[in-house]
Design a protein around this motif. Structure first.
Motif, PDB file in Angstrom:
ATOM      1  N   ARG A  23       0.804  -1.086   0.292  1.00  0.00           N
ATOM      2  CA  ARG A  23      -0.153   0.625   0.535  1.00  0.00           C
ATOM      3  C   ARG A  23       0.575   1.329  -0.169  1.00  0.00           C
ATOM      4  O   ARG A  23       1.835   1.183   0.567  1.00  0.00           O
ATOM      5  N   ARG A  24       0.308   2.193  -0.463  1.00  0.00           N
ATOM      6  CA  ARG A  24       0.713   3.539  -0.474  1.00  0.00           C
ATOM      7  C   ARG A  24       0.846   3.886   0.419  1.00  0.00           C
ATOM      8  O   ARG A  24       2.521   4.795   0.920  1.00  0.00           O
ATOM      9  N   GLU A  25       0.154   4.161   0.963  1.00  0.00           N
ATOM     10  CA  GLU A  25       0.566   3.954   3.152  1.00  0.00           C
ATOM     11  C   GLU A  25       1.450   4.293   3.390  1.00  0.00           C
ATOM     12  O   GLU A  25       2.483   4.492   4.274  1.00  0.00           O
ATOM     13  N   SER A  26       2.012   2.190   3.318  1.00  0.00           N
ATOM     14  CA  SER A  26       3.121   1.681   4.196  1.00  0.00           C
ATOM     15  C   SER A  26       4.391   2.620   3.633  1.00  0.00           C
ATOM     16  O   SER A  26       5.665   3.057   4.695  1.00  0.00           O
ATOM     17  N   ILE A  27       4.357   2.824   2.301  1.00  0.00           N
ATOM     18  CA  ILE A  27       6.222   3.917   1.678  1.00  0.00           C
ATOM     19  C   ILE A  27       5.429   4.801   2.183  1.00  0.00           C
ATOM     20  O   ILE A  27       6.999   5.165   2.759  1.00  0.00           O
ATOM     21  N   THR A  28       4.455   5.338   2.597  1.00  0.00           N
ATOM     22  CA  THR A  28       4.929   6.985   3.582  1.00  0.00           C
ATOM     23  C   THR A  28       5.291   6.484   4.173  1.00  0.00           C
ATOM     24  O   THR A  28       5.890   8.051   4.684  1.00  0.00           O
TER      25      THR A  28
END
Length: 247
Positions: free
Chosen positions: A204-209
């Motif tokens: 998920r993008r949130e994890s990368i953020t």
């Protein structure tokens, strides 16, 4: 000439592609690809007449999974992502190639690609017909040895990627992903987005953020929209742990 100022060329891409003429083709320019540089001058001269210098724009697909590979590409300052695409259109990166190698090598006539190749960082590369490269390979010599070594390194990189997915944390995989591109970049600045990283890592993008924010707070990277600057490479390597080794 291209070799005279490779840093300025890479720094201005893709603007340089749009506003200026392409760098001149030359033996010195071809030797910016490390695989070609490993050849003797005589072997490179034999191959050179078949090489074309081409711009490799970000997002360009060099070949598709299951498709024909008419050309092979020796990147100089471009970075190419090798991706496996699922039936529903999802993609996962299996390996990355830059100035150290080549993409599109075929050992058999009418061989089909088992993955797709997408230019991730814009730049230039030397293109050759796959049939010509295949013929040169079967002629033996240093080129054949270098191509086999490169293929072995790709398998090692693939194995490392698989192990990272199974055993590495998202933070470790992010560090490895950035380091792999840093290895192939002419500077410590990478043109990538969090969405791109998330798609390639399958998270998920949130994890990368979250992970990127933590690395920035600790002074390992600096992130601006669309650009990651690696500040402390050694700390990044330690953070990646077993997920990364410079294959």
């Amino acid at each position: 000439m291209y070799a005279a100022n490779q840093t300025s060329v890479s720094a201005s891409i893709p603007r340089a592609m749009q506003n200026t003429a392409a760098p001149a083709i030359s033996l010195t320019g071809a030797q910016q690809n490390e695989l070609l540089r490993a050849l003797s001058r005589e072997e490179l001269l034999d191959l050179f007449v078949h090489l074309d210098l081409v711009p490799l724009e970000a997002g360009k697909r060099l070949f598709e999974g299951g498709g024909a590979m008419e050309y092979a590409y020796f990147p100089t300052n471009a970075i190419v992502s090798l991706q496996y695409v699922t039936e529903d259109g999802g993609a996962a990166e299996v390996a990355v190639v830059g100035r150290e190698g080549v993409v599109g090598v075929t050992m058999y006539e009418n061989e089909r690609a088992n993955c797709c190749a997408v230019v991730q960082t814009a730049g230039y590369g030397y293109r050759i017909k796959s049939a010509v490269l295949r013929q040169a390979f079967f002629s033996g010599g240093a080129l054949a040895q270098q191509l086999m070594r490169h293929t072995s390194a790709l398998f090692a990189q693939l194995a490392q990627t698989v192990a990272g997915v199974r055993h590495g944390s998202i933070e470790q995989r992010l560090c490895r992903w950035l380091l792999e591109r840093l290895d192939r970049s002419l500077s410590n600045e990478l043109k990538v987005t969090q969405e791109m990283i998330a798609n390639m890592l399958g998270v998920r993008r949130e994890s990368i953020t979250c992970c990127a924010g933590k690395l920035q707070e600790e002074g390992l990277i600096e992130y601006r929209r669309g650009t990651v600057t690696v500040i402390d490479r050694h700390a990044m390597e330690r953070r990646a742990g077993g997920c990364y080794s410079p294959v």
